[in-house]
Design a protein around this motif. Structure first.
Motif, mmCIF file in Angstrom:
data_model
loop_
_atom_site.group_PDB
_atom_site.id
_atom_site.type_symbol
_atom_site.label_atom_id
_atom_site.label_comp_id
_atom_site.label_asym_id
_atom_site.label_seq_id
_atom_site.Cartn_x
_atom_site.Cartn_y
_atom_site.Cartn_z
ATOM 1 N N ARG A 39 -33.082 9.087 -0.914
ATOM 2 C CA ARG A 39 -32.371 8.820 -1.992
ATOM 3 C C ARG A 39 -31.125 9.839 -2.413
ATOM 4 N NH1 ARG A 39 -36.680 5.834 -6.137
ATOM 5 N NH2 ARG A 39 -37.334 4.316 -4.730
ATOM 6 N N ASP A 40 -31.745 11.079 -2.458
ATOM 7 C CA ASP A 40 -30.896 12.095 -2.490
ATOM 8 C C ASP A 40 -29.465 12.015 -1.663
ATOM 9 O OD1 ASP A 40 -32.503 12.759 -0.507
ATOM 10 O OD2 ASP A 40 -32.499 14.980 -0.939
ATOM 11 N N GLN A 41 -29.852 11.839 -0.205
ATOM 12 C CA GLN A 41 -28.791 11.784 0.677
ATOM 13 C C GLN A 41 -27.720 10.488 0.394
ATOM 14 O OE1 GLN A 41 -30.056 11.321 4.759
ATOM 15 N NE2 GLN A 41 -28.241 11.390 5.501
ATOM 16 N N VAL A 42 -28.308 9.298 -0.117
ATOM 17 C CA VAL A 42 -27.590 8.328 -0.383
ATOM 18 C C VAL A 42 -26.646 8.536 -1.410
ATOM 19 C CG1 VAL A 42 -27.893 5.443 -0.931
ATOM 20 C CG2 VAL A 42 -29.315 6.699 0.563
ATOM 21 N N VAL A 43 -27.256 9.041 -2.515
ATOM 22 C CA VAL A 43 -26.520 9.215 -3.947
ATOM 23 C C VAL A 43 -25.389 10.286 -3.550
ATOM 24 C CG1 VAL A 43 -26.386 10.407 -6.224
ATOM 25 C CG2 VAL A 43 -28.507 9.015 -5.329
ATOM 26 N N PHE A 44 -25.564 11.237 -2.586
ATOM 27 C CA PHE A 44 -24.458 12.315 -2.358
ATOM 28 C C PHE A 44 -23.587 11.720 -1.440
ATOM 29 C CE2 PHE A 44 -22.619 15.561 0.171
ATOM 30 C CZ PHE A 44 -22.271 16.595 -0.771
ATOM 31 N N THR A 45 -23.812 10.925 -0.416
ATOM 32 C CA THR A 45 -23.001 10.293 0.591
ATOM 33 C C THR A 45 -22.050 9.603 -0.211
ATOM 34 O OG1 THR A 45 -24.704 10.356 2.239
ATOM 35 C CG2 THR A 45 -22.674 8.987 2.406
ATOM 36 N N PHE A 46 -22.406 8.738 -1.298
ATOM 37 C CA PHE A 46 -21.497 7.415 -1.598
ATOM 38 C C PHE A 46 -21.058 8.121 -3.076
ATOM 39 C CE2 PHE A 46 -24.748 4.499 0.440
ATOM 40 C CZ PHE A 46 -23.695 4.161 1.515
ATOM 41 N N SER A 47 -21.425 9.026 -3.530
ATOM 42 C CA SER A 47 -20.987 9.635 -5.027
ATOM 43 C C SER A 47 -19.584 10.797 -4.532
ATOM 44 C CB SER A 47 -21.900 10.155 -5.609
ATOM 45 O OG SER A 47 -22.684 11.249 -5.327
ATOM 46 N N PHE A 48 -20.034 11.674 -3.462
ATOM 47 C CA PHE A 48 -19.338 12.630 -3.461
ATOM 48 C C PHE A 48 -17.603 12.248 -3.300
ATOM 49 C CE2 PHE A 48 -17.344 16.110 -0.594
ATOM 50 C CZ PHE A 48 -17.281 17.102 -1.609
ATOM 51 N N PRO A 49 -17.250 11.450 -2.391
ATOM 52 C CA PRO A 49 -15.870 11.062 -2.540
ATOM 53 C C PRO A 49 -15.448 10.413 -3.898
ATOM 54 C CG PRO A 49 -16.842 10.250 -0.542
ATOM 55 C CD PRO A 49 -17.833 10.444 -1.348
ATOM 56 N N VAL A 50 -16.267 9.641 -4.536
ATOM 57 C CA VAL A 50 -15.970 8.958 -5.744
ATOM 58 C C VAL A 50 -15.610 10.139 -6.612
ATOM 59 C CG1 VAL A 50 -16.445 7.480 -7.665
ATOM 60 C CG2 VAL A 50 -17.030 6.850 -5.352
ATOM 61 N N VAL A 51 -16.425 10.907 -6.856
ATOM 62 C CA VAL A 51 -16.394 12.282 -7.802
ATOM 63 C C VAL A 51 -15.016 12.729 -7.451
ATOM 64 C CG1 VAL A 51 -17.220 14.277 -8.622
ATOM 65 C CG2 VAL A 51 -18.796 12.457 -8.074
ATOM 66 N N LEU A 52 -14.955 13.365 -6.128
ATOM 67 C CA LEU A 52 -13.360 13.870 -5.949
ATOM 68 C C LEU A 52 -12.570 13.087 -6.353
ATOM 69 C CD1 LEU A 52 -14.095 15.696 -2.439
ATOM 70 C CD2 LEU A 52 -14.105 16.692 -4.745
ATOM 71 N N LEU A 53 -12.438 11.805 -5.860
ATOM 72 C CA LEU A 53 -11.383 10.896 -6.352
ATOM 73 C C LEU A 53 -11.013 11.034 -7.868
ATOM 74 C CD1 LEU A 53 -9.266 8.802 -5.987
ATOM 75 C CD2 LEU A 53 -11.126 7.099 -5.943
ATOM 76 N N LEU A 54 -12.005 10.852 -8.826
ATOM 77 C CA LEU A 54 -11.991 10.994 -10.268
ATOM 78 C C LEU A 54 -11.482 12.338 -10.775
ATOM 79 C CD1 LEU A 54 -15.407 9.243 -11.104
ATOM 80 C CD2 LEU A 54 -13.010 8.152 -11.430
ATOM 81 N N LEU A 55 -11.882 13.283 -10.102
ATOM 82 C CA LEU A 55 -11.249 14.656 -10.408
ATOM 83 C C LEU A 55 -9.930 14.842 -10.171
ATOM 84 C CD1 LEU A 55 -14.275 17.057 -9.187
ATOM 85 C CD2 LEU A 55 -13.544 16.771 -11.553
ATOM 86 N N PHE A 56 -9.543 14.574 -8.715
ATOM 87 C CA PHE A 56 -8.102 14.976 -8.499
ATOM 88 C C PHE A 56 -7.281 13.938 -9.224
ATOM 89 C CE2 PHE A 56 -9.972 17.242 -4.951
ATOM 90 C CZ PHE A 56 -9.089 18.134 -4.828
ATOM 91 N N ALA A 57 -7.555 12.572 -9.379
ATOM 92 C CA ALA A 57 -6.868 11.622 -9.831
ATOM 93 C C ALA A 57 -6.805 11.938 -11.351
ATOM 94 C CB ALA A 57 -7.366 10.461 -9.686
ATOM 95 N N SER A 58 -7.751 12.566 -12.186
ATOM 96 C CA SER A 58 -7.387 12.633 -13.357
ATOM 97 C C SER A 58 -6.689 14.092 -13.735
ATOM 98 C CB SER A 58 -8.998 13.060 -14.056
ATOM 99 O OG SER A 58 -9.598 11.772 -14.025
#
Length: 280
Positions: A39-58
């Protein structure tokens, strides 16, 4: 004359034995089960690009001069391309190196399973995870940053960029998996070049602000062309002015990605090892 049991059973066993494709599907199911159970690998794999997108786009929300888009919209296709490469190049480069170090590959090589089935299983893994990653980023881009979904032939363009990009990056990931000397060093060996490529391929920095010599280096690898092709899918024609050549260059995108698929396959055949160097 007495016929041995092995001689009697060989033809029937050969006819009943599943082929490489069927075994590849089974292997793919195993790979997916193993992935989603962590589960930790799944969460990190799918959330990491989303978090970066939210950070840079914000952080970078201003309008891009002369392009008719916001900086936030510019990051969406770039992060989709990075997500595709993350689930293929980075994932395979690290996981295969670890499996080699833990002698998983050596044990699989000693089974009757054809080697092609092992790689087919990995292909199914990156195909499913890459598709899920792309869908998640698309949902965020459309819902939060007003990115417009493609229409008509745009979906076809998105499909071939996804397939060629994923395949080329997967081949590159399999090839680089032979570079780490151990499973422990795999993350460092694989993540560093991936991180550098993201900076010089237009993922974190707007393409029109990157020096040409860096873009030329990035152009040797598939990530830059995936970013460019996906910008052509999701951004308006006015955004072409940001590109190095002033055009989306879909023909060149297809040519480079296809070349990486073919060249990557050759590179894998030349470099892939089932055992660590220290094992002989």
């Amino acid at each position: 004359m007495t016929t041995t049991g092995s001689e009697r059973s060989t033809p029937r066993d050969a006819a009943a034995r599943p082929g490489a494709w069927t075994l590849g599907l089974s292997r793919g199911a195993i790979e997916l089960k193993q992935f989603f159970r962590q589960r930790d690998q799944v969460v990190f794999t799918f959330s990491f690009p989303v978090v970066l997108l939210l950070l840079f786009a914000s952080i970078f929300r201003n309008d891009v001069a002369g392009a008719g888009i916001t900086a936030s919209q510019l990051y969406v296709p770039a992060m989709i391309a990075a997500g595709i490469m993350s689930t293929s190049f980075q994932s395979l480069g690290i996981s295969i190196a670890i499996e080699r170090d833990e002698k998983v590959l050596r044990r699989l090589r000693g089974t009757p399973m054809p080697p092609a089935s092992y790689f087919l299983g990995k292909v199914w893994l990156v195909l499913v995870t890459g598709l899920l990653e792309t869908v998640i980023l698309l949902v965020v881009g459309v819902a939060v940053y007003d990115v417009e979904l493609p229409t008509g032939g745009g979906w076809f363009t998105l499909a071939w960029i996804f397939v060629l990009g994923l395949t080329g990056c997967a081949m590159l990931g399999i090839a680089i998996s032979s570079l780490p000397s151990s499973g422990r060093s795999a993350s460092s060996v694989v993540i560093l070049p991936f991180l550098v490529l993201q900076f010089i391929s237009g993922v974190y920095i707007a393409i029109d602000t990157i020096p040409d010599w860096m873009l030329n280096i990035g152009a040797l690898f598939p990530l830059k062309w995936m970013c460019q092709g996906l910008r052509g899918v999701f951004l308006p024609e006015s955004a072409k002015v940001l590109e190095q050549a002033g055009d989306w260059e879909f023909g060149r995108v297809a040519l480079v990605l296809a070349a990486w698929c073919a060249g990557g396959l050759v590179l894998c055949m030349l470099t892939f090892r089932w055992k660590n160097r220290r094992d002989g």
